[in-house]
Enzyme design. Structure first.
Site, PDB file in Angstrom:
ATOM      1  N   HIS B  64      -3.238  -0.891  -3.326  1.00 29.70           N
ATOM      2  CA  HIS B  64      -3.571   0.171  -4.276  1.00 29.70           C
ATOM      3  C   HIS B  64      -4.103  -0.460  -5.555  1.00 29.70           C
ATOM      4  CE1 HIS B  64      -1.695   3.453  -1.946  1.00 29.70           C
ATOM      5  NE2 HIS B  64      -0.854   2.510  -1.559  1.00 29.70           N
ATOM      6  N   ASP B 153      -3.406   8.370   2.238  1.00 30.08           N
ATOM      7  CA  ASP B 153      -2.182   7.631   1.895  1.00 30.08           C
ATOM      8  C   ASP B 153      -1.541   8.119   0.597  1.00 30.08           C
ATOM      9  OD1 ASP B 153      -0.202   5.673   2.247  1.00 30.08           O
ATOM     10  OD2 ASP B 153      -1.203   4.374   0.813  1.00 30.08           O
ATOM     11  N   HIS B 232       2.271   0.895   6.900  1.00 25.99           N
ATOM     12  CA  HIS B 232       3.646   0.530   6.513  1.00 25.99           C
ATOM     13  C   HIS B 232       4.735   1.127   7.406  1.00 25.99           C
ATOM     14  CE1 HIS B 232       3.043   4.323   4.437  1.00 25.99           C
ATOM     15  NE2 HIS B 232       2.345   3.777   3.452  1.00 25.99           N
ATOM     16  N   ASN B 278       8.084   3.829  -0.848  1.00 28.92           N
ATOM     17  CA  ASN B 278       7.940   4.824   0.193  1.00 28.92           C
ATOM     18  C   ASN B 278       6.967   4.308   1.240  1.00 28.92           C
ATOM     19  OD1 ASN B 278       8.150   7.150   1.605  1.00 28.92           O
ATOM     20  ND2 ASN B 278       6.878   8.393   0.249  1.00 28.92           N
ATOM     21  N   ASP B 305       0.980  -3.149   0.862  1.00 28.70           N
ATOM     22  CA  ASP B 305       1.188  -1.874   0.169  1.00 28.70           C
ATOM     23  C   ASP B 305       1.393  -2.139  -1.331  1.00 28.70           C
ATOM     24  OD1 ASP B 305       1.396   0.805  -0.374  1.00 28.70           O
ATOM     25  OD2 ASP B 305       3.348   1.086   0.583  1.00 28.70           O
ATOM     26  N   HIS B 309       2.782  -0.321 -10.882  1.00 33.57           N
ATOM     27  CA  HIS B 309       3.225   0.716 -11.826  1.00 33.57           C
ATOM     28  C   HIS B 309       3.647   0.043 -13.124  1.00 33.57           C
ATOM     29  CE1 HIS B 309       3.113   3.994  -8.987  1.00 33.57           C
ATOM     30  NE2 HIS B 309       3.836   3.307  -8.121  1.00 33.57           N
TER      31      HIS B 309
HETATM   32 ZN   LIG Z   1       1.651   4.997   1.966  1.00 35.49          ZN
END
Ligand SMILES: [Zn+2]
Lengths: 306, 429
Positions: B64, B153, B232, B278, B305, B309
């Protein structure tokens, strides 16, 4: 001899001697509360903040009264919802409060684990007044105190907690504390209200209230949250009452000597029938006073610890 | 410009290659693979890499980047720097940006941002417009602009009917649908549902929330003949479902994140939000099943993943804190330390899971260690012991449960797009 910890985060892992000490100390304070002058100077000069991120007037008032009876200086801080949504992080809120030289923080929050987090970011002694669905140790202690007051002991007693165990913060504290004190603890409720793998805590699970009543000395009946997931966990309040409600007939039929406890406030005609509620209400009123005594004991014992 | 890498073991299971040799790279292309006398190439910058291992450049297919939208957490460049530091020469970035990667314009924007970087960035397009689960995103346009797969996602594709159409339509783009497997009606908890969640009183997500959507994806891939990739994977039952589906010849692949083969929900007891992700951390039986799935090929690849943050967001109350951890710079180290050094995976398997298979799933060209090929390489030191310090991470975010953890094994250099990253510096070659 004092408590082994400087915080009261929960009853999980709290040694028997500590619980015993709190319950015994509460007896002394209970006597103070019956005197014409109900105030003692024990915590004079100590500052206590009641940090309530979730509305719970009953618990807050009980703590506040306990603090005042011990002559502590108290401050209330109330705020609900996510701290970030209010533009200030939880950590900043706590740091600001701590800057006021606080000795103890009594905290209520809808997220489990907040009291544990507080111990990391604050130097104050922390008392958990309910964190999410995790623990509510002073309520657990209060329930134990009231049972002991009525029956004279906890060890060897068969005690069943009835209701929505999965969505209760009182249930876990009761289970941990009562088991430590040697009681046989069970729970009773509809299958949807029992959390996963609860048996692994060493408690028996009933789904039949008659059987639970026949096999236990004490029922601690929890309030059913009528607003929670209406219709998802139980089809209706009526069906709950028919299958799990405590009625005079059930007491008569299953166990006339059973002690019915309820942390209050009661939903009449739901978890208790109206007649049973009338009978139990005396105990509930008594529990309010006992609650102040228990909280005085906890505050005193932690406050006098260096 | 020439560089000479001396004394390497060259390893690429895809080419059946395992030899010890020197490599000469000129203008980003492999010029020679043989014993090379450095005095004959006085212009070349020489790297003495005796005993180090040269493998095809590593690839992470689940990252991400927060650009566009949350550049305070991560940008295309900061994420790419973090990837290079972690040993990766390519990453696929997920479409849950703001705006989502649901138009050719956003795909081009991201590719443009990354164009001068060592690390290849391949965008994953959204399955549906705005990831809302209502209308299909323009998959063919996205593919033409450079998207290599599709995913909503963050959530699963909203309905079975949209998933069906997505699997049908994406066949024309020859790209997989990447599913975040979580049933919406069972979602929303802060940790795995288990004995631990009962003890902690945290709202929980059951493994069956994942298993249901894994099963839905498998059945739908079977029915449509489309290509589904399980992102994941974290539950034992889901691993069994994928294993079964592969035996039936269904076109399904799967990835696992390092935290799901190294940590369990016991870690949540400290209420540290760096353990909140998650899918959530599961139980030991699930961790064991993930490792078994990696061993027998049920799980094709390892993907981080990587989910940056800010500290402010992560320091929120446990139930409110956002999900996810950064992972680009710990992924290889966790894989080598926990799977390779413990004897659970061979080095060849590690290379398959971290380099070959993710590119195969996304239909990307596979780097070869061969004369005349573009140099796309990662250099490993399997015995490099180090303590990970997140403060020196290249990512803009520092949310990781692995700060201070001791590792054995690290990428000491990556080479791609005529650049080398070595000792924390990019150099054009
Ligand atoms: Zn995900």
């Amino acid at each position: 001899m004092g408590l082994s910890s400087k915080h009261l985060l929960g009853l999980n892992g709290v040694p028997k001697e500590d619980i015993q000490l709190i319950l015994d100390t509460a007896i002394t304070f209970r006597e103070v509360l019956d005197r014409p002058i109900k105030k003692v100077p024990t915590l004079q000069g100590q500052t206590i903040v009641n940090l309530f991120f979730e509305n719970s007037t009953r618990t807050r008032l009980s703590f506040e009264l306990a603090e005042k009876r011990l002559s502590a200086d108290t401050m209330n801080f109330t705020k609900s919802g996510s701290s970030a949504a209010k533009g200030e992080s939880f950590k900043d809120t706590v740091r600001n409060i701590e800057a006021m030289k606080v000795d103890m923080i009594v905290c209520r929050h809808e997220s489990a684990g907040i009291p544990n987090y507080l111990t990391q970011i604050s130097n104050a002694k922390i008392i958990n007044a309910g964190d999410g669905l995790h623990e509510h140790p002073t309520q657990g202690l209060l329930d134990m105190y009231s049972i002991r007051e009525k029956v004279g002991k906890l060890e060897g007693l068969n005690i069943c907690i009835v209701g929505d165990i999965a969505h209760s913060r009182v249930a876990l504290s009761n289970i941990y504390g009562l088991k430590t004190m040697g009681a046989n603890v069970s729970v009773c409720g509809p299958t949807t209200m029992i959390p996963r793998k609860l048996e692994e805590l060493g408690v028996k699970v009933y789904h039949n209230i008659d059987k639970a009543m026949a096999e236990n000395d004490v029922l601690n009946v929890l309030r059913i949250q009528l607003e929670r997931d209406a219709g998802a966990l139980i089809p209706s309040v009526r069906e709950y009452h028919n299958y799990f409600g405590i009625t005079e007939e059930r007491i008569e039929k299953n166990n006339p000597n059973i002690l019915i406890m309820h942390p209050g406030p009661i939903n009449r005609g739901v978890e208790l029938s109206s007649e049973v509620a009338d009978g139990a209400s005396q105990i509930i009123l008594n529990q309010v006073t006992n609650g102040v005594a228990i909280r005085m004991a906890v505050l005193y014992l932690l406050g006098s610890k260096n | 410009m020439e560089i000479l890498l001396k004394g390497l073991r060259l390893l690429n299971p895809y080419q059946d290659l395992d030899i010890t040799s020197d490599i000469l790279i000129r203008d980003g292309v492999i010029e020679k693979i043989e014993k090379i006398d450095s005095s004959k190439f006085p212009e070349a910058k020489v790297y003495d890499l005796d005993g180090k291992i040269c493998v095809p450049g590593l690839y992470d297919m689940h990252v991400h980047l927060r650009e566009p939208g949350r550049e305070d957490k991560e940008t295309v460049i900061s994420g790419s720097n973090s990837a290079a530091a972690g040993g990766f020469t390519g990453i696929a970035c997920m479409p849950n940006t703001d705006p989502a990667i649901d138009s050719a314009e956003v795909v081009r924007f991201i590719i443009d941002r990354s164009k001068d970087h060592l690390v290849d960035v391949n965008p994953i397009g959204a399955v549906t417009k705005g990831r809302k689960g209502e209308a299909l995103a323009p998959m063919l346009e996205l593919t033409d602009a450079g998207a290599v797969g599709f995913s909503d996602d963050g959530t699963a594709v909203k309905t079975a009917s949209i998933l069906r159409n997505a699997l049908e339509y994406s066949k024309m783009a020859d790209a997989p649908i990447i599913e975040h497997c979580e049933d919406e009606s069972l979602a929303g908890g802060a940790m795995n549902e288990s004995f631990v969640s009962t003890e902690l009183g945290l709202p929980s997500i059951p493994t069956v929330a994942e298993d249901l959507i894994v099963m839905r994806g498998i059945l739908m891939a079977e029915y449509t003949g489309g290509k589904i990739h399980i992102a994941h994977i974290s539950s034992k039952r889901s691993v069994e479902l994928v294993r079964d589906a592969k035996q039936r010849g269904i076109d399904v692949t799967a990835e696992a994140a390092p935290h799901h083969f190294t940590l369990t929900d016991e870690s949540v007891r400290a209420f540290d939000t760096n353990y909140k992700m998650n899918p959530p951390l599961r139980e030991q039986k699930d961790v064991d099943a993930i490792i078994e799935g990696l061993q027998d090929g049920t799980i094709d690849c390892i993907a981080s993943d990587h989910a940056p943050h800010t500290i402010e967001e992560k320091e929120m109350e446990y139930i409110y804190a956002p999900n996810g951890i950064v992972g680009l710079e710990t992924q290889l180290a966790l894989t080598l330390t926990e799977l390779y050094h413990s004897g659970k995976l061979t080095l060849e398997q590690v290379i398959e899971k971290l380099s070959i298979n993710p590119r195969k799933i996304l239909n990307l060209e596979l780097p070869k260690i061969q004369v005349g090929e573009k140099a796309n390489l990662t250099i490993l030191d399997l015995e490099h012991k180090f303590k990970f310090a997140v403060k020196s991470s290249k990512s803009r975010s520092k949310n990781t449960p692995f700060d201070g953890r001791e590792f054995n094994g690290k990428a000491i250099a990556v080479i791609n797009n005529s650049q080398i990253y070595f000792e924390s510096k990019f150099i054009n070659i």
